[in-house]
Design a protein around this motif. Sequence first.
Motif, PDB file in Angstrom:
ATOM      1  N   PRO A 278       0.792  -1.217   0.000  1.00 38.46           N
ATOM      2  CA  PRO A 278       0.000   0.000   0.000  1.00 38.46           C
ATOM      3  C   PRO A 278       0.830   1.276   0.000  1.00 38.46           C
ATOM      4  N   VAL A 279       2.089   1.155  -0.325  1.00 37.93           N
ATOM      5  CA  VAL A 279       2.913   2.347  -0.379  1.00 37.93           C
ATOM      6  C   VAL A 279       3.063   2.750  -1.835  1.00 37.93           C
ATOM      7  N   ARG A 280       2.404   3.828  -2.193  1.00 46.45           N
ATOM      8  CA  ARG A 280       2.468   4.240  -3.578  1.00 46.45           C
ATOM      9  C   ARG A 280       3.361   5.454  -3.703  1.00 46.45           C
ATOM     10  N   VAL A 281       4.296   5.394  -4.626  1.00 43.25           N
ATOM     11  CA  VAL A 281       5.205   6.518  -4.805  1.00 43.25           C
ATOM     12  C   VAL A 281       4.817   7.280  -6.062  1.00 43.25           C
ATOM     13  N   GLY A 282       4.620   8.568  -5.912  1.00 41.05           N
ATOM     14  CA  GLY A 282       4.201   9.388  -7.037  1.00 41.05           C
ATOM     15  C   GLY A 282       2.831   8.945  -7.494  1.00 41.05           C
ATOM     16  N   ASP A 283       2.624   8.890  -8.790  1.00 38.48           N
ATOM     17  CA  ASP A 283       1.350   8.397  -9.290  1.00 38.48           C
ATOM     18  C   ASP A 283       1.392   6.877  -9.325  1.00 38.48           C
TER      19      ASP A 283
ATOM     20  N   PRO B 181      17.242   4.581  -2.166  1.00 42.16           N
ATOM     21  CA  PRO B 181      16.188   4.693  -1.153  1.00 42.16           C
ATOM     22  C   PRO B 181      14.866   4.085  -1.608  1.00 42.16           C
ATOM     23  N   LEU B 182      14.614   4.143  -2.907  1.00 39.69           N
ATOM     24  CA  LEU B 182      13.368   3.554  -3.407  1.00 39.69           C
ATOM     25  C   LEU B 182      13.385   2.040  -3.271  1.00 39.69           C
TER      26      LEU B 182
ATOM     27  N   ASP C 283      15.107   0.406  -1.172  1.00 38.79           N
ATOM     28  CA  ASP C 283      15.047   0.082   0.253  1.00 38.79           C
ATOM     29  C   ASP C 283      13.600   0.050   0.746  1.00 38.79           C
ATOM     30  N   LEU C 284      12.822   1.008   0.265  1.00 40.60           N
ATOM     31  CA  LEU C 284      11.418   1.036   0.665  1.00 40.60           C
ATOM     32  C   LEU C 284      10.671  -0.169   0.088  1.00 40.60           C
TER      33      LEU C 284
ATOM     34  N   TRP D 167      11.486  -3.084   2.142  1.00 40.68           N
ATOM     35  CA  TRP D 167      10.667  -3.081   3.359  1.00 40.68           C
ATOM     36  C   TRP D 167       9.284  -3.669   3.078  1.00 40.68           C
TER      37      TRP D 167
ATOM     38  N   HIS E 248       7.708  -7.162   4.673  1.00 43.75           N
ATOM     39  CA  HIS E 248       6.555  -7.154   5.571  1.00 43.75           C
ATOM     40  C   HIS E 248       5.249  -7.396   4.823  1.00 43.75           C
TER      41      HIS E 248
ATOM     42  N   LEU F 238       1.298  -7.008   6.118  1.00 39.22           N
ATOM     43  CA  LEU F 238       0.404  -6.009   5.540  1.00 39.22           C
ATOM     44  C   LEU F 238      -0.881  -6.654   5.025  1.00 39.22           C
TER      45      LEU F 238
ATOM     46  N   ARG G 244      -4.668  -6.215   6.672  1.00 35.57           N
ATOM     47  CA  ARG G 244      -5.760  -5.732   5.825  1.00 35.57           C
ATOM     48  C   ARG G 244      -6.924  -6.727   5.825  1.00 35.57           C
TER      49      ARG G 244
ATOM     50  N   PRO H 202       8.032  15.506  -5.214  1.00 31.53           N
ATOM     51  CA  PRO H 202       7.018  14.810  -5.993  1.00 31.53           C
ATOM     52  C   PRO H 202       6.921  13.327  -5.701  1.00 31.53           C
TER      53      PRO H 202
ATOM     54  N   ARG I  84       5.144  10.844  -3.587  1.00 24.66           N
ATOM     55  CA  ARG I  84       4.043  10.721  -2.660  1.00 24.66           C
ATOM     56  C   ARG I  84       3.901   9.275  -2.202  1.00 24.66           C
ATOM     57  N   VAL I  85       3.827   9.062  -0.925  1.00 26.80           N
ATOM     58  CA  VAL I  85       3.706   7.709  -0.398  1.00 26.80           C
ATOM     59  C   VAL I  85       2.276   7.494   0.084  1.00 26.80           C
ATOM     60  N   GLY I  86       1.659   6.433  -0.428  1.00 26.30           N
ATOM     61  CA  GLY I  86       0.284   6.161  -0.063  1.00 26.30           C
ATOM     62  C   GLY I  86      -0.618   7.265  -0.576  1.00 26.30           C
TER      63      GLY I  86
ATOM     64  N   ARG J  13      -5.969   0.146   8.758  1.00 27.18           N
ATOM     65  CA  ARG J  13      -6.336  -1.031   7.977  1.00 27.18           C
ATOM     66  C   ARG J  13      -5.098  -1.824   7.562  1.00 27.18           C
ATOM     67  N   ASP J  14      -4.024  -1.120   7.281  1.00 25.89           N
ATOM     68  CA  ASP J  14      -2.799  -1.792   6.868  1.00 25.89           C
ATOM     69  C   ASP J  14      -1.924  -2.176   8.053  1.00 25.89           C
TER      70      ASP J  14
ATOM     71  N   PRO K 230      13.168   3.167   6.267  1.00 25.77           N
ATOM     72  CA  PRO K 230      13.209   3.371   4.815  1.00 25.77           C
ATOM     73  C   PRO K 230      12.435   4.615   4.367  1.00 25.77           C
TER      74      PRO K 230
ATOM     75  N   LEU L 165      13.997   7.828   2.286  1.00 18.83           N
ATOM     76  CA  LEU L 165      13.460   8.380   1.050  1.00 18.83           C
ATOM     77  C   LEU L 165      13.215   9.885   1.209  1.00 18.83           C
TER      78      LEU L 165
END
Lengths: 121, 121
Positions: free
Chosen positions: A20-25, A96-97, A99-100, A103, A107, A111, A115, B20, B22-24, B66-67, B96, B100
């Motif tokens: 559930p970790v979204r980077v940018g779009d 760093p990306l 690494d995330l 992570w 996990h 996660l 959920r 720019p 964005r996480v989640g 939730r997560d 991490p 970032l």
Amino acid sequence: MPTPLPPDLFDELCPSTLNPVRVGDKWGAMIVRCLEGGPRRFSELRVPLHGITAKSLTTSLRRLQRDGLVSRNVGAGRSPQVTYELTPLGRSMIEPLNDLCAWAAEHWDELLDAREAADLG
Amino acid sequence: MPTPLPPDLFDELCPSTLNPVRVGDKWGAMIVRCLEGGPRRFSELRVPLHGITAKSLTTSLRRLQRDGLVSRNVGAGRSPQVTYELTPLGRSMIEPLNDLCAWAAEHWDELLDAREAADLG
DNA sequence: CTGTATCCTGAGGGATACTG
DNA sequence: CAGTATCCCTCAGGATACAG
């Protein structure tokens, strides 16, 4: 020297999606990671990001270009030959990306379990 | 032991926003980072995330719950007393995530310059 | 204080068709 | 091959009002 791209990088159940970790779009982080191995062509990128439309890929690529993370290079032939490549700035983001992402992969079960439990109760 | 929250964590020009990157959702990463220093109350979180509406904060917090990244604890008093806290899973994400953020802070000028240059040309 | 309910708008993003 | 153009629909998320 580009290494082969995996055929199906985008899978809701795949930790590499960073969900559930979204980077940018929706596609930004995935594209950056696809470019880690070297320059890629437009159509080549569509394969691992299966399901992405040309429009969405274009939008995301333009956004990454705008932020100076990706460069666009047009080949000299008669037929279209365009490659996308990480800039030095883009490459600096890889560590760093990743690494995330690591992570998230580590996990992933927690996660998903959290959920699932939340959706039941 | 909670340390004081900065008064204005969310600022479009502040590298900590990860913009720019964005996480989640829009607020997810910011909230996690706000909780790094210890448990926080609902109203306390609204200060550094100035501009966030109660509805948006609730939505983002529920998503993090939730997560399994955040836990919600209700106090025993007569008047509402609710604190939010990182779970062990949430805490494991801090490193991490901060890395970032550190990347974004370090390359903030480059990102802004690239964007500005792109918007001109 | 800690939310919920409702309304509203814009952006994200897929489907499809078309172009140089 | 590498896009662009158009349509359309959903969801994020702000504003505001209200509730326990």
